[in-house]
Design a protein around this motif. Structure first.
Motif, PDB file in Angstrom:
ATOM      1  N   ARG A  12       0.828  -1.218   0.000  1.00  0.00           N
ATOM      2  CA  ARG A  12       0.000   0.000   0.000  1.00  0.00           C
ATOM      3  C   ARG A  12       0.856   1.260   0.000  1.00  0.00           C
ATOM      4  NH1 ARG A  12      -4.814  -0.649   4.376  1.00  0.00           N
ATOM      5  NH2 ARG A  12      -4.806  -2.914   4.453  1.00  0.00           N
ATOM      6  N   VAL A  13       1.891   1.266   0.823  1.00  0.00           N
ATOM      7  CA  VAL A  13       2.774   2.439   0.901  1.00  0.00           C
ATOM      8  C   VAL A  13       3.456   2.679  -0.440  1.00  0.00           C
ATOM      9  CG1 VAL A  13       4.916   3.330   1.943  1.00  0.00           C
ATOM     10  CG2 VAL A  13       3.135   2.320   3.397  1.00  0.00           C
ATOM     11  N   VAL A  14       3.941   1.630  -1.070  1.00  0.00           N
ATOM     12  CA  VAL A  14       4.619   1.769  -2.365  1.00  0.00           C
ATOM     13  C   VAL A  14       3.644   2.283  -3.428  1.00  0.00           C
ATOM     14  CG1 VAL A  14       5.728   0.441  -4.208  1.00  0.00           C
ATOM     15  CG2 VAL A  14       6.435   0.114  -1.851  1.00  0.00           C
ATOM     16  N   MET A  15       2.421   1.767  -3.423  1.00  0.00           N
ATOM     17  CA  MET A  15       1.430   2.243  -4.390  1.00  0.00           C
ATOM     18  C   MET A  15       1.128   3.725  -4.174  1.00  0.00           C
ATOM     19  SD  MET A  15      -1.165  -1.029  -4.384  1.00  0.00           S
ATOM     20  CE  MET A  15      -2.484  -0.169  -5.217  1.00  0.00           C
ATOM     21  N   TYR A  16       0.986   4.107  -2.925  1.00  0.00           N
ATOM     22  CA  TYR A  16       0.721   5.513  -2.589  1.00  0.00           C
ATOM     23  C   TYR A  16       1.845   6.402  -3.103  1.00  0.00           C
ATOM     24  CZ  TYR A  16      -0.123   9.641   0.352  1.00  0.00           C
ATOM     25  OH  TYR A  16      -0.338  10.918   0.800  1.00  0.00           O
ATOM     26  N   ARG A 131      -2.196   2.189 -12.131  1.00  0.00           N
ATOM     27  CA  ARG A 131      -2.975   2.598 -13.298  1.00  0.00           C
ATOM     28  C   ARG A 131      -4.460   2.638 -12.936  1.00  0.00           C
ATOM     29  NH1 ARG A 131       0.914  -0.898 -16.408  1.00  0.00           N
ATOM     30  NH2 ARG A 131       2.386   0.623 -17.220  1.00  0.00           N
ATOM     31  N   ALA A 132      -5.267   3.224 -13.828  1.00  0.00           N
ATOM     32  CA  ALA A 132      -6.716   3.311 -13.607  1.00  0.00           C
ATOM     33  C   ALA A 132      -7.287   1.899 -13.430  1.00  0.00           C
ATOM     34  CB  ALA A 132      -7.374   3.999 -14.794  1.00  0.00           C
ATOM     35  N   PRO A 133      -8.269   1.729 -12.594  1.00  0.00           N
ATOM     36  CA  PRO A 133      -9.013   2.722 -11.825  1.00  0.00           C
ATOM     37  C   PRO A 133      -8.379   3.044 -10.465  1.00  0.00           C
ATOM     38  CG  PRO A 133     -10.057   0.610 -11.527  1.00  0.00           C
ATOM     39  CD  PRO A 133      -8.894   0.399 -12.479  1.00  0.00           C
ATOM     40  N   THR A 134      -7.384   2.284 -10.057  1.00  0.00           N
ATOM     41  CA  THR A 134      -6.750   2.517  -8.761  1.00  0.00           C
ATOM     42  C   THR A 134      -6.104   3.895  -8.705  1.00  0.00           C
ATOM     43  OG1 THR A 134      -6.295   0.153  -8.650  1.00  0.00           O
ATOM     44  CG2 THR A 134      -5.117   1.543  -7.097  1.00  0.00           C
ATOM     45  N   ARG A 135      -5.566   4.348  -9.810  1.00  0.00           N
ATOM     46  CA  ARG A 135      -4.874   5.637  -9.851  1.00  0.00           C
ATOM     47  C   ARG A 135      -5.762   6.779  -9.363  1.00  0.00           C
ATOM     48  NH1 ARG A 135      -0.345   7.499 -11.133  1.00  0.00           N
ATOM     49  NH2 ARG A 135       0.040   9.573 -11.942  1.00  0.00           N
ATOM     50  N   THR A 136      -7.018   6.765  -9.754  1.00  0.00           N
ATOM     51  CA  THR A 136      -7.943   7.825  -9.351  1.00  0.00           C
ATOM     52  C   THR A 136      -8.058   7.888  -7.830  1.00  0.00           C
ATOM     53  OG1 THR A 136      -9.173   7.454 -11.387  1.00  0.00           O
ATOM     54  CG2 THR A 136     -10.282   8.707  -9.671  1.00  0.00           C
ATOM     55  N   VAL A 137      -8.204   6.748  -7.208  1.00  0.00           N
ATOM     56  CA  VAL A 137      -8.323   6.694  -5.745  1.00  0.00           C
ATOM     57  C   VAL A 137      -7.010   7.148  -5.102  1.00  0.00           C
ATOM     58  CG1 VAL A 137      -8.719   5.182  -3.766  1.00  0.00           C
ATOM     59  CG2 VAL A 137     -10.011   4.831  -5.879  1.00  0.00           C
ATOM     60  N   LEU A 138      -5.894   6.670  -5.616  1.00  0.00           N
ATOM     61  CA  LEU A 138      -4.588   7.053  -5.081  1.00  0.00           C
ATOM     62  C   LEU A 138      -4.339   8.546  -5.216  1.00  0.00           C
ATOM     63  CD1 LEU A 138      -2.467   4.061  -6.391  1.00  0.00           C
ATOM     64  CD2 LEU A 138      -2.870   4.627  -3.978  1.00  0.00           C
ATOM     65  N   LEU A 139      -4.701   9.121  -6.342  1.00  0.00           N
ATOM     66  CA  LEU A 139      -4.487  10.550  -6.557  1.00  0.00           C
ATOM     67  C   LEU A 139      -5.317  11.385  -5.588  1.00  0.00           C
ATOM     68  CD1 LEU A 139      -4.257  10.797 -10.441  1.00  0.00           C
ATOM     69  CD2 LEU A 139      -2.412  11.064  -8.777  1.00  0.00           C
ATOM     70  N   ASP A 140      -6.528  10.926  -5.285  1.00  0.00           N
ATOM     71  CA  ASP A 140      -7.345  11.635  -4.286  1.00  0.00           C
ATOM     72  C   ASP A 140      -6.659  11.613  -2.921  1.00  0.00           C
ATOM     73  OD1 ASP A 140      -9.309  12.332  -6.084  1.00  0.00           O
ATOM     74  OD2 ASP A 140     -10.665  10.692  -5.528  1.00  0.00           O
ATOM     75  N   LEU A 141      -6.018  10.492  -2.579  1.00  0.00           N
ATOM     76  CA  LEU A 141      -5.342  10.374  -1.295  1.00  0.00           C
ATOM     77  C   LEU A 141      -4.073  11.222  -1.223  1.00  0.00           C
ATOM     78  CD1 LEU A 141      -5.547   6.531  -0.583  1.00  0.00           C
ATOM     79  CD2 LEU A 141      -6.817   8.352   0.561  1.00  0.00           C
ATOM     80  N   THR A 142      -3.373  11.316  -2.348  1.00  0.00           N
ATOM     81  CA  THR A 142      -2.067  11.977  -2.329  1.00  0.00           C
ATOM     82  C   THR A 142      -2.142  13.488  -2.511  1.00  0.00           C
ATOM     83  OG1 THR A 142      -1.738  11.602  -4.710  1.00  0.00           O
ATOM     84  CG2 THR A 142      -0.885   9.920  -3.211  1.00  0.00           C
ATOM     85  N   ARG A 143      -3.334  14.016  -2.808  1.00  0.00           N
ATOM     86  CA  ARG A 143      -3.446  15.474  -2.937  1.00  0.00           C
ATOM     87  C   ARG A 143      -3.155  16.136  -1.615  1.00  0.00           C
ATOM     88  NH1 ARG A 143      -7.967  14.426  -6.403  1.00  0.00           N
ATOM     89  NH2 ARG A 143      -7.275  14.870  -8.523  1.00  0.00           N
ATOM     90  N   PRO A 144      -2.365  17.204  -1.642  1.00  0.00           N
ATOM     91  CA  PRO A 144      -2.058  17.927  -0.401  1.00  0.00           C
ATOM     92  C   PRO A 144      -3.331  18.494   0.221  1.00  0.00           C
ATOM     93  CG  PRO A 144      -0.673  18.692  -2.215  1.00  0.00           C
ATOM     94  CD  PRO A 144      -1.695  17.784  -2.800  1.00  0.00           C
ATOM     95  N   ALA A 145      -3.361  18.516   1.539  1.00  0.00           N
ATOM     96  CA  ALA A 145      -4.500  19.102   2.246  1.00  0.00           C
ATOM     97  C   ALA A 145      -4.506  20.613   2.030  1.00  0.00           C
ATOM     98  CB  ALA A 145      -4.413  18.773   3.732  1.00  0.00           C
ATOM     99  N   VAL A 146      -5.698  21.182   1.848  1.00  0.00           N
ATOM    100  CA  VAL A 146      -5.798  22.634   1.648  1.00  0.00           C
ATOM    101  C   VAL A 146      -6.253  23.342   2.882  1.00  0.00           C
ATOM    102  CG1 VAL A 146      -6.036  23.189  -0.771  1.00  0.00           C
ATOM    103  CG2 VAL A 146      -7.884  22.026   0.355  1.00  0.00           C
TER     104      VAL A 146
END
Length: 146
Positions: A12-16, A131-146
């Motif tokens: 999980r950490v590596v994917m993130y 890759r998609a569809p996992t990428r979409t979920v990962l990208l949501d997690l990795t976005r910096p907090a605003v």
């Protein structure tokens, strides 16, 4: 076959990290929070991933975690083997050795099944997992907090 929690967390950490923006270096604490993992376990996993050369770590201000090229291109089979270790599927020896161990063919069959399991993962890379569809979920997690 069931993977250890350690291996599960490591994958999980590596994917993130593989999905994180190239210029970001999240802290171990942030990764643990985003993946809803124990910080203590995540720290141990990150240390092992660093030993393997899959992740680089930098301490202090401006520090954080970054996946390496080795990590991004690593086969999931190789990484799983490294995180799981060389342990047997069943414990035939030890404090209470199995009385069937002298004439049992189960141990060998389970070892072959374990190798087949790993071999099936050898053709999948960490990059493939992001890759998609996992990428979409990962990208949501990795976005910096605003």
């Amino acid at each position: 076959m069931q993977l250890t929690q350690f291996t599960d967390l490591g994958l999980r950490v590596v994917m993130y990290l593989a999905a994180a923006a190239p210029d970001s270096s999240p802290s171990t604490k942030r990764v643990a929070e985003q993946l809803q993992l124990s910080y203590a376990h995540t720290t141990k996993v990150v240390a092992r991933l660093s030993e393997l050369g899959v992740v680089t770590t930098r301490r202090g201000r401006g520090g954080g975690l970054t996946i390496t090229e080795l990590g991004r291109g690593a086969s999931v089979g190789w990484l799983t083997r490294q995180l799981e270790g060389d342990g047997e599927v069943v414990a035939c020896e030890g404090d209470k050795p199995c009385p069937l161990r002298e004439g049992c063919s189960l141990r060998g069959a389970l070892r072959r099944a374990q190798e087949s399991f790993y071999a099936a993962l050898d053709s999948v890379t960490v990059a493939d997992l992001t890759r998609a569809p996992t990428r979409t979920v990962l990208l949501d997690l990795t976005r910096p907090a605003v």
